[in-house]
Design a protein around this motif. Structure first.
Motif, short mmCIF file in Angstrom:
data_model
loop_
_atom_site.label_atom_id
_atom_site.label_comp_id
_atom_site.label_asym_id
_atom_site.label_seq_id
_atom_site.Cartn_x
_atom_site.Cartn_y
_atom_site.Cartn_z
N ALA A 151 30.75 52.86 36.48
CA ALA A 151 30.64 54.33 36.38
C ALA A 151 30.65 54.95 37.77
N ALA A 152 29.95 54.30 38.70
CA ALA A 152 29.84 54.86 40.05
C ALA A 152 31.14 54.76 40.83
N THR A 153 32.05 53.89 40.40
CA THR A 153 33.32 53.74 41.12
C THR A 153 34.50 54.24 40.27
N SER A 154 34.22 55.21 39.39
CA SER A 154 35.30 55.68 38.52
C SER A 154 36.08 56.86 39.11
N HIS A 155 35.57 57.48 40.17
CA HIS A 155 36.29 58.61 40.78
C HIS A 155 37.60 58.13 41.42
N ASP A 156 38.60 59.02 41.42
CA ASP A 156 39.92 58.68 41.99
C ASP A 156 39.83 58.13 43.41
N PHE A 157 38.82 58.63 44.15
CA PHE A 157 38.66 58.17 45.53
C PHE A 157 38.60 56.64 45.59
N TRP A 158 37.87 56.04 44.65
CA TRP A 158 37.65 54.59 44.72
C TRP A 158 38.94 53.81 44.52
N ILE A 166 41.97 45.51 44.10
CA ILE A 166 40.51 45.32 44.13
C ILE A 166 39.85 46.17 43.05
N TRP A 167 40.30 47.42 42.94
CA TRP A 167 39.69 48.33 41.96
C TRP A 167 39.87 47.78 40.54
N ALA A 169 40.41 44.65 39.66
CA ALA A 169 39.61 43.42 39.50
C ALA A 169 38.14 43.78 39.24
N LEU A 170 37.67 44.78 39.98
CA LEU A 170 36.28 45.22 39.81
C LEU A 170 36.05 45.74 38.39
N HIS A 171 37.00 46.53 37.91
CA HIS A 171 36.82 47.14 36.59
C HIS A 171 37.11 46.18 35.44
N MET A 172 37.69 45.02 35.75
CA MET A 172 37.83 43.99 34.71
C MET A 172 36.46 43.41 34.34
N PHE A 173 35.45 43.69 35.17
CA PHE A 173 34.09 43.22 34.86
C PHE A 173 33.54 43.88 33.60
N ILE A 174 34.25 44.87 33.07
CA ILE A 174 33.83 45.47 31.81
C ILE A 174 33.74 44.39 30.72
N TYR A 175 34.62 43.38 30.83
CA TYR A 175 34.59 42.29 29.82
C TYR A 175 33.34 41.43 30.00
N ALA A 176 32.93 41.22 31.24
CA ALA A 176 31.69 40.48 31.50
C ALA A 176 30.51 41.27 30.95
N ALA A 177 30.56 42.59 31.13
CA ALA A 177 29.47 43.45 30.62
C ALA A 177 29.41 43.34 29.10
N CYS B 52 26.03 52.68 47.54
CA CYS B 52 24.77 51.92 47.55
C CYS B 52 24.92 50.61 46.77
N LEU B 53 25.70 50.65 45.70
CA LEU B 53 25.83 49.45 44.85
C LEU B 53 26.80 48.42 45.43
N ILE B 54 27.88 48.87 46.05
CA ILE B 54 28.88 47.88 46.53
C ILE B 54 29.13 48.04 48.03
N TRP B 55 28.06 48.30 48.78
CA TRP B 55 28.27 48.62 50.21
C TRP B 55 28.93 47.48 51.01
N PRO B 56 28.71 46.18 50.69
CA PRO B 56 29.44 45.18 51.48
C PRO B 56 30.96 45.33 51.32
N LEU B 57 31.40 45.67 50.08
CA LEU B 57 32.84 45.87 49.83
C LEU B 57 33.32 47.13 50.55
N VAL B 58 32.46 48.15 50.58
CA VAL B 58 32.82 49.40 51.27
C VAL B 58 33.02 49.12 52.76
N LEU B 59 32.08 48.35 53.33
CA LEU B 59 32.21 48.02 54.77
C LEU B 59 33.48 47.24 55.02
N TYR B 60 33.78 46.27 54.15
CA TYR B 60 34.99 45.45 54.30
C TYR B 60 36.25 46.34 54.28
N ARG B 61 36.30 47.27 53.28
CA ARG B 61 37.49 48.12 53.18
C ARG B 61 37.57 49.10 54.35
N TRP B 62 36.42 49.59 54.77
CA TRP B 62 36.38 50.53 55.89
C TRP B 62 36.98 49.87 57.13
#
Lengths: 355, 73
Positions: A151-158, A166-167, A169-177, B52-62
């Protein structure tokens, strides 16, 4: 991306989608909390807090099920595409509902202990070596953390900042959830007093999610095989594989070499593909290095222009260049290497229809 | 109990470190690595929980984007 970010981009469709979603969630919670108790077994009454806990927990579970079904449904039948449209708000709302469920659990079971409630939650049951009596709360926490991250990484910015691989792969974790939630429910709520309705709902959810993904996988494998056959048949007839669609940027070209003195420029523009010779009729300038403007390619050397669908210079000019036939199989571009007489019209390949 | 308390303490420190990264990234980093964020401020608080939740990944991408620019995207 050139558009500046805003917190949330709203439009009529999104507002309608969110309104329907909110009404459905409110209705479900109302029926579960207010109406359903009227039908419960009076010998086994359920406390109000537990009822609310179950209402929000089951709601989050059903929402997660729907979220996971939307993707395959939209691939199986395009009529489900509108559901895909604003799925990120669906996901954020699911994380919120799951958080309310977790809050009810904490404030009901762990609030009156002298131990910190979070410490009590993690330490009250540590029998990780057994199936019956497994600390299913941990699975719920894992699922909740994943839902929070998504939810916290759903904005277009991410998507832009992390990059698509990467994005995704991260959101494929929905299946783990989802797996954690199913186990959380199976080892938790379903271990208590028999509730045939909830057991059936959980089983139906697992069958639905797995079945839809299996059906979509089979359909896509069949389509891939069909595309491979079509590609092979065209190649037998002399067509060449010119490359993949994503190799060409919008309003630019990929240049394919057929022989020492014959090169073809394949242009992607306005959702279409067209192929012309790479050599300008004026002084053999490299047309493939030019840019497309209003369906015309401009030669980077002297500015001569040609319509991409027929290779003719716009009136009153009379220059003509050769055109080529293209086909799009899946995302692979195939080129007929036989040049057509200069100025021959070839219908551009529509990317939307074929891809 | 001790393990649970330790785990929670670690979680607390992890989130606090995330808060520091979020402040640094949103004040200094975001304008350098994300062109579409330049001049946009209202959406930035929305990014705090994610950082706050994925800051190591944020640092890596930055660092990757600082080093390789748009090629890293």
């Amino acid at each position: 991306m050139s558009v500046q970010y805003t917190p949330v981009i709203w439009n009529r469709n999104k507002i309608f989608y969110d309104a329907v979603l909110l009404i459905a969630v409110a209705l479900y919670l109302y029926i579960y909390i207010r109406v359903a108790p009227g039908y419960e077994d009076v010998t086994k009454p359920i406390d109000g807090a537990i009822l609310r806990m179950r209402a929000f927990g089951s709601c989050a579970f059903l929402m997660l099920t729907v979220i996971l079904c939307i993707g395959p449904l939209a691939r199986l039948d395009r009529r489900f595409l509108p559901l895909l449209y604003n799925r990120r708000h669906f996901g954020v709302m699911t994380a919120g509902i799951a958080a309310v469920h977790a809050n009810y659990v904490l404030t009901w079971y762990y609030n009156f202990s002298p131990t910190d409630k979070y410490v009590a939650l993690l330490s009250s049951n540590t029998n990780y070596g057994q199936v019956l009596g497994f600390p299913f709360e941990t699975l719920g926490i894992a699922a909740l953390l994943i839902l929070f991250v998504l939810a916290a990484t759903s904005h277009d910015f991410w998507l832009s900042f992390l990059g698509a691989p990467i994005w995704k792969a991260l959101h494929m974790f929905i299946y783990a959830a989802y797996a954690c939630v199913v186990l959380h429910v199976a080892l938790g709520a379903l271990q208590g007093a028999g509730d045939p309705i909830f057991t059936s709902v959980v089983a139906a959810s697992v069958v639905l999610v797995s079945g839809l993904h299996f059906a979509t996988g089979r359909m896509e494998a069949r389509r891939d095989r069909g595309e491979e056959t079509a590609k092979a048949s065209l190649q037998e007839k002399g067509w060449l594989v010119a490359g993949e669609l994503d190799e060409i940027d919008d309003d630019c070209a990929k240049v394919v070499t057929l022989s020492d003195d014959e090169r073809v420029a394949i242009f992607k523009y306005d959702g279409k593909l067209s192929a012309i010779t790479n050599a300008c009729a004026h002084q053999n300038g490299p047309l493939g290095e030019g840019k497309v403007l209003w369906g015309c390619i401009t030669c980077p050397w002297h500015g001569y222009q040609y319509n991409l669908s027929d290779g003719r210079a716009p009136a009153p000019f009379t220059e003509k260049i050769s055109t080529y036939k293209l086909k799009l199989i899946g995302s692979t571009i195939l080129l007929d290497p036989n040049a057509l007489p200069p100025g021959t019209h070839v219908d551009p390949v529509e990317i939307g229809e074929a891809a | 109990m001790q393990s649970a308390a330790l785990l929670l303490e670690l979680g607390r420190w992890y989130l606090m470190a995330g808060g520091v990264v979020a402040a640094a990234f949103l004040v200094f980093g975001i304008d350098r690595v994300e062109p579409s964020a330049r001049g946009s401020y209202a959406f930035r608080p929305l990014l705090i929980p994610g950082i706050c939740l994925i800051w190591p990944l944020v640092l890596y991408r930055w660092f990757t984007l600082e080093k390789h620019g748009e090629d890293a995207r």
